[in-house]
Design an enzyme around this catalytic site. Structure first.
Site, short mmCIF file in Angstrom:
data_model
loop_
_atom_site.label_atom_id
_atom_site.label_comp_id
_atom_site.label_asym_id
_atom_site.label_seq_id
_atom_site.Cartn_x
_atom_site.Cartn_y
_atom_site.Cartn_z
N TYR A 15 1.74 -21.60 31.93
CA TYR A 15 2.19 -21.24 33.18
C TYR A 15 2.41 -22.74 33.86
O TYR A 15 2.17 -22.69 35.16
CB TYR A 15 0.99 -20.62 34.01
CG TYR A 15 0.69 -19.02 33.84
CD1 TYR A 15 1.91 -18.35 34.18
CD2 TYR A 15 -0.37 -18.38 33.57
CE1 TYR A 15 1.86 -16.92 33.91
CE2 TYR A 15 -0.41 -17.27 33.48
CZ TYR A 15 0.77 -16.42 33.62
OH TYR A 15 0.46 -14.98 33.43
N LYS A 39 -2.56 -8.81 29.55
CA LYS A 39 -3.66 -9.73 30.12
C LYS A 39 -5.22 -9.33 30.24
O LYS A 39 -5.44 -7.98 29.75
CB LYS A 39 -3.18 -9.85 31.74
CG LYS A 39 -1.82 -10.67 31.83
CD LYS A 39 -1.37 -10.75 33.40
CE LYS A 39 -0.16 -11.71 33.57
NZ LYS A 39 0.15 -11.67 35.01
N HIS A 93 2.34 -9.96 31.21
CA HIS A 93 3.18 -10.86 31.24
C HIS A 93 4.37 -10.72 30.31
O HIS A 93 4.17 -10.28 29.27
CB HIS A 93 2.57 -12.35 30.83
CG HIS A 93 3.60 -13.50 30.66
ND1 HIS A 93 3.94 -14.17 31.66
CD2 HIS A 93 4.19 -13.75 29.35
CE1 HIS A 93 4.99 -15.17 31.01
NE2 HIS A 93 5.07 -14.71 30.01
N ARG A 145 3.57 -1.82 35.53
CA ARG A 145 2.70 -2.35 36.81
C ARG A 145 2.82 -1.11 37.84
O ARG A 145 1.74 -1.14 38.60
CB ARG A 145 3.49 -3.72 37.32
CG ARG A 145 3.01 -4.91 36.19
CD ARG A 145 3.95 -6.06 36.74
NE ARG A 145 3.62 -7.09 35.84
CZ ARG A 145 4.38 -8.51 35.98
NH1 ARG A 145 5.57 -8.26 36.53
NH2 ARG A 145 3.85 -9.48 35.56
N THR A 198 6.59 -8.04 39.81
CA THR A 198 5.33 -8.74 39.63
C THR A 198 4.08 -7.99 40.62
O THR A 198 2.91 -8.26 39.98
CB THR A 198 5.59 -10.29 40.37
OG1 THR A 198 6.72 -10.77 39.62
CG2 THR A 198 4.59 -11.02 40.17
N GLU A 214 7.53 -20.03 25.21
CA GLU A 214 6.11 -19.27 24.99
C GLU A 214 5.78 -18.79 23.64
O GLU A 214 4.47 -18.86 23.43
CB GLU A 214 6.32 -18.10 26.09
CG GLU A 214 6.30 -18.76 27.55
CD GLU A 214 6.58 -17.76 28.56
OE1 GLU A 214 6.93 -16.40 28.27
OE2 GLU A 214 6.74 -18.08 29.92
N ASN A 270 -1.94 -7.67 37.38
CA ASN A 270 -0.87 -6.77 37.10
C ASN A 270 -0.60 -6.62 35.53
O ASN A 270 0.67 -6.46 35.20
CB ASN A 270 0.27 -7.48 37.92
CG ASN A 270 0.72 -8.94 37.26
OD1 ASN A 270 0.08 -9.50 36.40
ND2 ASN A 270 1.75 -9.59 37.87
N ARG A 303 11.38 -6.93 31.08
CA ARG A 303 10.78 -7.16 32.34
C ARG A 303 11.09 -5.86 32.93
O ARG A 303 10.43 -5.33 34.22
CB ARG A 303 11.51 -8.19 32.87
CG ARG A 303 10.98 -9.70 32.40
CD ARG A 303 11.37 -10.91 33.08
NE ARG A 303 10.85 -10.99 34.35
CZ ARG A 303 9.69 -11.53 35.09
NH1 ARG A 303 9.09 -12.06 33.92
NH2 ARG A 303 9.38 -11.55 36.23
N PHE A 351 -1.86 -20.06 44.13
CA PHE A 351 -2.59 -18.92 43.44
C PHE A 351 -2.85 -19.32 41.97
O PHE A 351 -3.47 -18.68 41.17
CB PHE A 351 -1.70 -17.84 43.42
CG PHE A 351 -0.53 -18.00 42.62
CD1 PHE A 351 -0.24 -18.03 41.34
CD2 PHE A 351 0.85 -18.10 43.40
CE1 PHE A 351 1.10 -17.85 40.82
CE2 PHE A 351 2.07 -18.10 43.02
CZ PHE A 351 2.20 -18.10 41.39
P1 DAT Z 1 5.69 -12.63 36.79
O1 DAT Z 1 4.30 -12.37 35.95
O2 DAT Z 1 6.22 -11.32 37.15
O3 DAT Z 1 6.67 -13.23 35.78
P2 DAT Z 1 5.41 -14.95 38.01
O4 DAT Z 1 5.91 -15.78 36.87
O5 DAT Z 1 6.11 -15.41 39.48
O6 DAT Z 1 5.34 -13.57 37.85
O7 DAT Z 1 3.93 -15.35 38.30
C1 DAT Z 1 2.98 -15.33 37.29
C2 DAT Z 1 1.82 -14.56 37.63
O8 DAT Z 1 1.22 -15.00 38.89
C3 DAT Z 1 2.02 -12.90 38.11
O9 DAT Z 1 2.30 -12.28 37.15
C4 DAT Z 1 0.82 -12.90 38.95
C5 DAT Z 1 0.43 -14.28 39.64
N1 DAT Z 1 0.94 -14.60 40.99
C6 DAT Z 1 2.28 -14.73 41.13
N2 DAT Z 1 2.64 -15.00 42.35
C7 DAT Z 1 1.39 -14.73 43.00
C8 DAT Z 1 0.90 -14.71 44.51
N3 DAT Z 1 1.65 -14.91 45.36
N4 DAT Z 1 -0.42 -14.30 44.41
C9 DAT Z 1 -1.24 -14.30 43.55
N5 DAT Z 1 -0.82 -14.21 42.28
C10 DAT Z 1 0.37 -14.48 42.18
MG MG Z 2 6.72 -15.68 35.14
#
Ligand code: DAT
Ligand code: MG
Length: 151
Positions: free
Chosen positions: A51, A11, A117, A104, A93, A128, A114, A87, A59
């Site tokens: 996304y 990222k 991805h 992370r 996350t 993706e 974080n 992962r 968020f």
């Molecule tokens: P991951 O990236 O571990 O697959 P995710 O798909 O649930 O997690 O979310 C995508 C991204 O969105 C994540 O890397 C960071 C952001 N994110 C997720 N949950 C969040 C939250 N509660 N507050 C702020 N950012 C968040």
């Molecule tokens: Mg995800």
């Protein structure tokens, strides 16, 4: 043992912090095989496509602003159980929850920064990958060390 592909993004925070090599290196060192790599400036449309599951989340606007704020590095890694393996290397996350020894957990502090991805299922890996890479940009190559990594 299924051979999968996972889309990894370093990222914008990872690129800005000079951690591209560190992030990709950990995944590479795990034994997954790199089959695609490029630098990308994400725009709003690409963020919404990538996304799509999060577009309605509270968020999302902050996530989109962050992901489009600066370039990222996109990579595709291939291997047995590549999605879960990557992962596990990435960690949870929220970096505060992520175990030590993960990307992370070792390099991050904030869920909104974080670093990395990784696709969350084999289907997401294919979907993706197709967003970021044309088929001809994915290289099928024979890795000479393969037999020392996979039985
Ligand atoms: P991951 O990236 O571990 O697959 P995710 O798909 O649930 O997690 O979310 C995508 C991204 O969105 C994540 O890397 C960071 C952001 N994110 C997720 N949950 C969040 C939250 N509660 N507050 C702020 N950012 C968040
Ligand atoms: Mg995800």
């Amino acid at each position: 043992m299924s051979v999968e592909r996972t889309l990894i993004l370093v990222k914008p925070d990872g690129v800005q912090r000079g951690l591209v090599g560190a992030v990709l290196g950990r995944i590479e060192q795990r034994g997954l095989k790199l089959v695609g790599l490029k630098m990308v400036q994400m725009d709003d449309a690409l963020a919404s496509r990538h996304y799509e599951a999060h577009v309605e989340k509270p968020f999302f606007e902050g996530l989109k602003a962050f992901m489009t704020s600066s370039p990222l590095v996109a990579a595709v890694f291939e291997g047995p159980n590549a999605v879960q393996a990557a992962r596990n290397v990435m960690g949870a996350t929220d970096p505060v929850e992520a175990a030590g020894g993960t990307i992370r957990g070792d390099l991050g502090l904030d869920i909104g920064r974080n670093l990395v991805h990784g696709s969350d299922s084999p289907e997401a890996g294919e979907r993706e990958t197709a967003i970021f890479f044309e088929p001809h940009e994915l290289i099928a190559w024979a890795r000479d060390s393969e037999r020392w990594i996979i039985e």
